[in-house]
Design an enzyme around this catalytic site. Structure first.
Site, PDB file in Angstrom:
ATOM      1  CB  ALA A  92       5.984  21.516  56.194  1.00 54.33           C
TER       2      ALA A  92
ATOM      3  N   GLY B 276       4.431  17.124  55.111  1.00 51.02           N
ATOM      4  CA  GLY B 276       3.209  16.732  54.281  1.00 51.02           C
ATOM      5  C   GLY B 276       2.792  15.348  54.357  1.00 51.02           C
ATOM      6  CB  SER B 277       3.920  12.246  56.127  1.00 52.17           C
ATOM      7  OG  SER B 277       5.240  12.096  55.690  1.00 52.17           O
ATOM      8  CE  LYS B 278       1.929  13.206  61.853  1.00 50.02           C
ATOM      9  NZ  LYS B 278       3.413  12.997  61.256  1.00 50.02           N
TER      10      LYS B 278
ATOM     11  CG  ASP C 256       5.276  24.087  58.520  1.00 54.05           C
ATOM     12  OD1 ASP C 256       4.953  22.960  59.052  1.00 54.05           O
ATOM     13  OD2 ASP C 256       6.379  24.831  58.776  1.00 54.05           O
TER      14      ASP C 256
ATOM     15  CG  ASP D  35       3.120  31.337  65.356  1.00 57.12           C
ATOM     16  OD1 ASP D  35       2.526  30.384  65.375  1.00 57.12           O
ATOM     17  OD2 ASP D  35       3.951  31.874  65.798  1.00 57.12           O
TER      18      ASP D  35
ATOM     19  CG  ASP E 162       2.174  15.356  64.299  1.00 54.34           C
ATOM     20  OD1 ASP E 162       2.047  14.631  65.251  1.00 54.34           O
ATOM     21  OD2 ASP E 162       3.213  15.507  63.530  1.00 54.34           O
TER      22      ASP E 162
ATOM     23  CB  CYS F 287       7.344  12.049  67.346  1.00 51.30           C
ATOM     24  SG  CYS F 287       8.265  13.371  66.708  1.00 51.30           S
TER      25      CYS F 287
END
Length: 311
Positions: free
Chosen positions: A108, A110-112, A130, A157, A185, A238
């Site tokens: 979540a 959801g871009s990737k 998620d 999880d 990620d 990130c």
């Protein structure tokens, strides 16, 4: 404390790094090739009178210097998706093939996930997991708007992810067939998002960095465990913190059958670091890539590619 000063010894040009962190981040969109082509999306942006500039390293990314991603009809139709430029790196590095079984471990909003679905030509199986129910609703919404039909969403999880619901057809393996690839990620301290979220470091605490690194280690280990021998796992964050980057890789290398592999990336980057505040990491973590904001006028990012090996 000044969080960014913590990384002065790691950055090649610290003054340029600080200056870049203080600049606003350009808006970028990714063309959703499940629904359209790059050429049609470009024509749609032109028709909507939206200025757009190509992002050199990725044919499907466009910067919108004067606009926001979600305020135009190509976005509403699912032809484009707002996605920070450097956020498109991990899915590109994972590079899934159509028809494969892929796990997006921390999916979540959801871009990737939608990027992976497009790379897979919306075929095969893409499991998007998620543990945050509120964020899952955004994940579902984005997948539906993108027209991604190969996505199965799970609320769990990721450290305890089960393969059982995703047995391959006609398989005798009751535990479920392993994935070909996995994208990890992970949630992180988000230091690299400071250009987008200037307040990102206001509540920064070392205890949080050290605590979340334990979660990251668990998710990465589970991804390796559920991916077939010879399969690929991509780990990304990130953040600049070695505790959440190289230290997590070092832990996985010691505990699971895997190795870090080299990969090409058409962006300027620095190698992973092998020593941090008295701790030494496996030398192969140098194969990871650190992307700093001043390198490519992006957010900050970290990415590593692993291959699952024999036990």
């Amino acid at each position: 404390m000044d969080v960014l000063e913590r990384y002065e010894s790691l950055v090649d040009d610290f003054d340029a790094f600080r200056a870049a962190c203080d600049r606003p981040l350009p808006s970028v969109v990714r063309v959703n090739t499940v629904k359209t082509t790059v050429e049609r999306a470009k024509a749609a942006l032109t028709e909507a009178d939206i200025a757009h500039e190509p992002v050199g390293w990725h044919d499907g990314l466009f910067a919108l210097p004067d606009d926001q991603p979600g305020t135009n009809w190509p976005y509403v139709l699912g032809w484009i998706h707002g996605q920070e430029e450097v956020s498109a790196v991990p899915a590109a590095v994972l590079d899934p093939e159509p028809g494969e079984r892929v796990w997006d471990a921390c999916a979540a909003p959801g871009s990737k996930t939608t990027q992976l679905a497009a790379l897979m030509d919306d075929s095969g199986l893409l499991v998007a997991t998620d543990n945050n129910l509120g964020r899952i609703s955004a994940l579902r919404s984005n997948a539906e708007r993108a027209g991604a039909t190969n996505v199965a969403v799970t609320h769990e999880d990721a450290r305890n992810h089960s393969l059982k619901p995703f047995r391959a057809p006609d398989s005798d393996d009751h535990e479920g067939a392993p994935y070909d690839r996995a994208l990890v990620d992970v949630p992180c301290s988000c230091e690299g998002t400071i250009r987008k979220n200037p307040d990102a470091l206001d509540d920064w605490e070392l205890d949080h960095v050290e605590g979340i690194s334990g979660v990251q280690k668990g998710v990465l280990r589970r991804a390796i465990q559920t991916t077939r021998e010879g399969g690929t796992v991509v780990y990304s964050t990130c953040t600049f913190a070695p505790e959440e980057n190289e230290a997590v890789l070092d832990h996985a290398l010691a505990e699971e059958p895997c190795e870090l592999v080299e990969f090409d990336l058409p962006l300027d980057s620095a190698p992973g670091v092998t020593e941090w505040q008295g701790d030494r990491f496996d030398e192969s973590v140098e194969r990871a890539k650190r992307i700093y904001p001043h390198h490519n006028d992006t957010g900050g990012f970290f990415c590593a590619k692993l291959e699952v090996t024999a036990e």
